[in-house]
Design an enzyme around this catalytic site. Structure first.
Site, short mmCIF file in Angstrom:
data_model
loop_
_atom_site.label_atom_id
_atom_site.label_comp_id
_atom_site.label_asym_id
_atom_site.label_seq_id
_atom_site.Cartn_x
_atom_site.Cartn_y
_atom_site.Cartn_z
N LEU A 146 0.87 -1.36 0.14
CA LEU A 146 -0.06 0.05 -0.06
C LEU A 146 0.81 1.16 0.26
CD1 LEU A 146 -2.63 -0.90 2.67
CD2 LEU A 146 -2.94 -0.88 0.11
N CYS A 147 0.52 2.22 -0.79
CA CYS A 147 1.24 3.37 -0.90
C CYS A 147 1.27 4.38 0.48
CB CYS A 147 0.35 4.54 -1.85
SG CYS A 147 0.81 6.13 -1.75
N PHE A 148 0.17 4.14 1.17
CA PHE A 148 0.06 4.82 2.51
C PHE A 148 0.79 4.19 3.74
CE2 PHE A 148 -3.11 6.92 0.35
CZ PHE A 148 -3.20 8.29 0.70
#
Lengths: 281, 131
Positions: A146-148
């Site tokens: 995940l990017c976050f």
């Protein structure tokens, strides 16, 4: 230089990507800047361009979601309760690699917006030591699905929580930058904390307290969620537009010309809706 | 390869011509300047052997700092070799961009566009003026 800024209606993943590609081509062909703010008509997982589709199995909460592969890099994003922006600017063919200045322009503007809303937001580069302490596993922070859950220097964080990240693509004489602001925690990515769950009172410091007001009822009244989300989307557009005007002398008109809207609505998702694209890796 | 003997795309790809069994083979890579701009490379996509490439058209892609950038072929022809080990060893690009960092080899179908490429001095001048 001139261009356009508009808030689009929610669309499905493949159409969101098709519209952004259309706007990037427009930016290159007509030498205009286009800023688009949008949400997604259904919860969707977007993969970074180079991510392998099999890697989505690493993240079981988002498995039920439809998937679309972005043209931009970075990690996967669950688009459920977020504002996504796309910013397309004309590009020269001799440019290669990331445009740090574009990341900085947009992220500085959005840090100021969040600070004005009472959040102790900053770029990750501004709190690297603290964030490294919070990332017990730095390798995971770079390679997470995940990017976050990843960190890079321009990312916007509040405390240890990343709330905005962006990614870019150079092609067709344009540079396209995508970014996502996480508004609320999604059941499809429950480990990620949205703005609504961040305790502003704990974030306030002397530099932000004076500019804080109570017009942004984050997490206070569920029924008002739509109001503050819409409000924030509009303000994101205003802040980015203002930064472009003051720092790059780019003036954006509100809305797209009818001729462009007509052409845009003819855009097909024949590329982004196919397995050949989404499962290409 | 000696950078002084190479030709350059304005888009930062270099090409050197070698003879192999009487055929002209173009060896293609990306420049040290491009690598400096790209900073930390994390992904690279290369063409398949047998693919036809055309000068000025994309033949591959790279990602760094969440930015995807295309790579443009400086020549016309058929890809006859790809340095596939690079994909998992991207640091080789940085340590030896004009040698071990070669990306693909192309059997030329035409040499017509080679004269339109930049020499080393012109390429360096472009880099200094643009950035």
């Amino acid at each position: 230089m001139e261009g356009y800024c508009y808030i689009d209606r929610p669309r499905c993943g493949s159409m969101n990507m098709a519209v952004d590609q259309f706007l990037a081509r427009l930016a290159g062909q007509q030498q205009v800047v286009v800023l688009r703010l949008y949400q997604w008509s259904e919860p969707t997982l977007s993969l970074g361009y180079f991510q392998a589709i099999r890697d989505r199995r690493e993240h079981s909460p988002s498995l039920p979601l439809p998937l679309v592969r972005r043209t931009t890099g970075g990690g996967a994003i669950v688009h459920h309760h977020d504002w996504t922006y796309s910013l397309a600017i004309p590009d020269r063919p001799d440019r290669i690699g990331p445009s740090t200045s574009l990341y900085e322009l947009v992220h500085d503007a959005l840090v100021r917006l969040l600070c004005d809303r009472g959040f102790a937001a900053q770029k990750w580069s501004g709190c690297a030591a603290e964030s490294h302490e919070n990332n017990a596993n730095p390798e995971k922070a770079c390679k997470s699905f995940l990017c976050f859950e990843r960190r890079s220097t321009s990312d916007i964080v509040i405390g240890k929580h990343k709330v905005l990240g962006s990614a870019q693509r150079r092609a067709s004489g344009a540079l396209l930058q995508h970014g996502s602001l996480l508004l609320r925690t999604s059941d499809f990515a429950p480990s990620l904390i949205g703005l609504d769950a961040i305790d502003r009172s704990a974030c306030l410091n002397s530099s932000t307290a004076s500019s804080t007001n109570d017009t942004f009822p984050v997490g206070q009244v569920a029924g008002q969620a739509v109001d503050w989300e819409c409000d924030l989307g509009r303000e994101m557009a205003q802040r980015i537009t203002s930064a472009l005007r003051h720092q790059w002398n780019v003036t954006l008109a509100h809305g797209l010309p009818e001729s462009i809207v007509s052409e845009l609505e003819m855009t097909s998702d024949h590329q982004f809706g196919t397995a050949a694209w989404n499962a290409k890796r | 390869m000696d950078p002084k003997d190479l030709k350059y795309n304005p888009t930062h790809e270099w090409v050197g011509i070698v003879e192999d069994c009487g055929e002209k083979i173009a060896v293609v890579g990306i420049t040290d300047f491009a690598l400096e701009q790209l900073t930390d490379l994390v992904y690279m996509a290369l063409p398949d052997v047998g693919k036809q490439v055309r000068a000025g058209e994309e033949f591959g892609e790279v990602e760094s700092v969440k930015a995807v950038s295309p790579l443009y072929s400086p020549v016309d022809g058929e890809v006859v070799a790809v340095h596939s080990e690079l994909v998992d060893n991207l640091e080789r690009l940085g340590t030896d961009p004009f040698g071990e960092g070669w990306i693909m080899k192309v059997r030329l179908s035409s040499s017509a566009n080679l004269d339109g490429l930049l020499d080393r001095d012109a390429y360096l001048k472009q880099c200094s003026e643009a950035h």
